[in-house]
Scaffold this motif. Structure first.
Motif, PDB file in Angstrom:
ATOM      1  N   UNK A 249     -29.158   8.406  23.237  1.00  8.51           N
ATOM      2  CA  UNK A 249     -29.316   7.785  21.932  1.00  8.51           C
ATOM      3  C   UNK A 249     -27.977   7.201  21.484  1.00  8.51           C
ATOM      4  N   UNK A 250     -28.032   5.988  20.986  1.00 12.06           N
ATOM      5  CA  UNK A 250     -26.867   5.331  20.417  1.00 12.06           C
ATOM      6  C   UNK A 250     -26.904   5.490  18.906  1.00 12.06           C
ATOM      7  N   UNK A 251     -25.790   5.874  18.315  1.00 12.89           N
ATOM      8  CA  UNK A 251     -25.703   6.012  16.855  1.00 12.89           C
ATOM      9  C   UNK A 251     -25.849   4.621  16.225  1.00 12.89           C
ATOM     10  N   UNK A 252     -26.764   4.467  15.261  1.00 12.85           N
ATOM     11  CA  UNK A 252     -27.004   3.139  14.696  1.00 12.85           C
ATOM     12  C   UNK A 252     -26.003   2.751  13.605  1.00 12.85           C
ATOM     13  N   UNK A 253     -25.720   1.457  13.541  1.00 13.52           N
ATOM     14  CA  UNK A 253     -24.964   0.890  12.421  1.00 13.52           C
ATOM     15  C   UNK A 253     -25.913   0.339  11.374  1.00 13.52           C
ATOM     16  N   UNK A 254     -27.106  -0.085  11.828  1.00  6.73           N
ATOM     17  CA  UNK A 254     -28.113  -0.672  10.944  1.00  6.73           C
ATOM     18  C   UNK A 254     -29.499  -0.292  11.443  1.00  6.73           C
ATOM     19  N   UNK A 255     -30.377   0.043  10.494  1.00  6.73           N
ATOM     20  CA  UNK A 255     -31.762   0.359  10.828  1.00  6.73           C
ATOM     21  C   UNK A 255     -32.659  -0.454   9.898  1.00  6.73           C
TER      22      UNK A 255
ATOM     23  N   UNK B 134     -33.324 -14.764   7.352  1.00  5.83           N
ATOM     24  CA  UNK B 134     -31.870 -14.899   7.266  1.00  5.83           C
ATOM     25  C   UNK B 134     -31.254 -13.829   6.372  1.00  5.83           C
ATOM     26  N   UNK B 135     -31.960 -13.435   5.320  1.00 10.50           N
ATOM     27  CA  UNK B 135     -31.482 -12.357   4.443  1.00 10.50           C
ATOM     28  C   UNK B 135     -31.336 -11.052   5.227  1.00 10.50           C
ATOM     29  N   UNK B 136     -32.331 -10.758   6.047  1.00  9.51           N
ATOM     30  CA  UNK B 136     -32.297  -9.543   6.859  1.00  9.51           C
ATOM     31  C   UNK B 136     -31.185  -9.638   7.906  1.00  9.51           C
ATOM     32  N   UNK B 137     -31.059 -10.776   8.564  1.00 10.63           N
ATOM     33  CA  UNK B 137     -30.030 -10.961   9.593  1.00 10.63           C
ATOM     34  C   UNK B 137     -28.635 -10.831   8.988  1.00 10.63           C
ATOM     35  N   UNK B 138     -28.424 -11.387   7.803  1.00  9.70           N
ATOM     36  CA  UNK B 138     -27.117 -11.249   7.122  1.00  9.70           C
ATOM     37  C   UNK B 138     -26.809  -9.785   6.845  1.00  9.70           C
ATOM     38  N   UNK B 139     -27.816  -9.041   6.384  1.00  8.89           N
ATOM     39  CA  UNK B 139     -27.616  -7.619   6.094  1.00  8.89           C
ATOM     40  C   UNK B 139     -27.197  -6.875   7.372  1.00  8.89           C
ATOM     41  N   UNK B 140     -27.901  -7.146   8.480  1.00 10.31           N
ATOM     42  CA  UNK B 140     -27.558  -6.498   9.751  1.00 10.31           C
ATOM     43  C   UNK B 140     -26.137  -6.855  10.168  1.00 10.31           C
ATOM     44  N   UNK B 141     -25.811  -8.117  10.095  1.00 11.46           N
ATOM     45  CA  UNK B 141     -24.480  -8.585  10.495  1.00 11.46           C
ATOM     46  C   UNK B 141     -23.391  -7.884   9.692  1.00 11.46           C
TER      47      UNK B 141
ATOM     48  N   UNK C   4     -28.350  -1.673  16.415  1.00 10.76           N
ATOM     49  CA  UNK C   4     -29.326  -2.001  15.368  1.00 10.76           C
ATOM     50  C   UNK C   4     -30.713  -1.617  15.845  1.00 10.76           C
ATOM     51  N   UNK C   5     -31.321  -0.695  15.115  1.00 14.08           N
ATOM     52  CA  UNK C   5     -32.673  -0.261  15.441  1.00 14.08           C
ATOM     53  C   UNK C   5     -33.630  -0.985  14.510  1.00 14.08           C
ATOM     54  N   UNK C   6     -34.702  -1.533  15.067  1.00 15.99           N
ATOM     55  CA  UNK C   6     -35.766  -2.135  14.266  1.00 15.99           C
ATOM     56  C   UNK C   6     -37.016  -1.318  14.525  1.00 15.99           C
ATOM     57  N   UNK C   7     -37.404  -0.545  13.533  1.00 16.63           N
ATOM     58  CA  UNK C   7     -38.564   0.332  13.674  1.00 16.63           C
ATOM     59  C   UNK C   7     -39.727  -0.369  12.980  1.00 16.63           C
TER      60      UNK C   7
ATOM     61  N   UNK D 283     -29.617  -5.549  18.985  1.00 16.87           N
ATOM     62  CA  UNK D 283     -30.769  -4.935  18.323  1.00 16.87           C
ATOM     63  C   UNK D 283     -31.902  -4.667  19.302  1.00 16.87           C
ATOM     64  N   UNK D 284     -32.691  -3.660  18.952  1.00 19.21           N
ATOM     65  CA  UNK D 284     -33.856  -3.313  19.760  1.00 19.21           C
ATOM     66  C   UNK D 284     -34.971  -2.824  18.845  1.00 19.21           C
ATOM     67  N   UNK D 285     -36.181  -2.959  19.350  1.00 16.30           N
ATOM     68  CA  UNK D 285     -37.362  -2.503  18.630  1.00 16.30           C
ATOM     69  C   UNK D 285     -37.726  -1.101  19.103  1.00 16.30           C
ATOM     70  N   UNK D 286     -37.975  -0.229  18.152  1.00 15.61           N
ATOM     71  CA  UNK D 286     -38.451   1.128  18.442  1.00 15.61           C
ATOM     72  C   UNK D 286     -39.795   1.314  17.743  1.00 15.61           C
TER      73      UNK D 286
END
Length: 190
Positions: A1-7, A178-185, A99-102, A34-37
């Motif tokens: 498991x990788x510790x996430x910076x953004x979920x 783009x709002x979500x991508x900015x938040x992740x970045x 970055x985890x995308x659940x 990023x990856x999908x979980x």
């Protein structure tokens, strides 16, 4: 498991486009970020093992999955009643990117788990689509599926971002993406 910076915790009704949104987010980010979980993947894996079923077929949109959907929901509910974070932890063990995308948060306890384990690193995103659009994508109302907690439990949850995915509002969809991508970045930069 990788510790996430953004979920990114995506929720929404069946056939509203949760996976579609996740794939668009991933396309907008740098490779290997990023990856999908899927929490439901862990439920399907457990259900297949308990009942000696074809796990790979349970992962498809085939009628095979629909045959067992109600029973898988019952298993998931029973397990979560004992341990609300069970499937969240199993999904997190699969993570290998920052970055985890659940894409299938179905209960407040799913969101609460990630928010408590990873404070300040979660964004709750609601994906919405009109019923006629969902029907065009193959959705058919099913009693015991579409009117239970696994489908309705987050209808009133205070999400951070709402994305409408009817296919006819490209500018609005793009702006929310783009709002979500900015938040992740921003989260990845620390």
């Amino acid at each position: 498991m990788t510790e996430p910076s953004a979920i990114i915790l995506i929720n929404g009704k069946r056939k509203c486009g949760k996976d579609f949104l996740a794939s668009r987010i991933i396309e907008q980010l740098e490779p290997d970020v990023a990856e999908t979980l899927h929490l439901s993947l862990e439920i399907k894996r457990e259900y297949a093992q308990l009942h000696d079923l074809d796990f790979q077929l349970l992962l498809t949109d085939a009628p095979y999955k629909d045959t067992y959907r109600t029973e898988m929901i019952k298993l998931g509910e029973a397990r979560r009643n004992v341990d609300p974070g069970h499937y969240c932890r199993l999904a997190a063990l699969q993570a290998s990117k920052p970055c985890w995308i659940i894409v299938d948060n179905r209960r407040e306890t799913d969101i609460a788990h990630f928010k408590s384990q990873y404070p300040g690193r979660c964004l709750v995103v609601r994906v919405c689509a009109r019923e006629d659009v969902r029907r065009e994508r193959g959705w058919v109302w099913k009693d015991g599926v579409d009117n239970v907690t696994s489908e309705c439990g987050l209808d009133m949850y205070p999400w951070d971002v709402k994305v409408t995915n009817n296919g006819d509002q490209a500018d609005e969809f793009h702006d929310k993406l783009q709002e979500v991508v900015r938040w992740v970045t921003e989260k990845l930069r620390g």
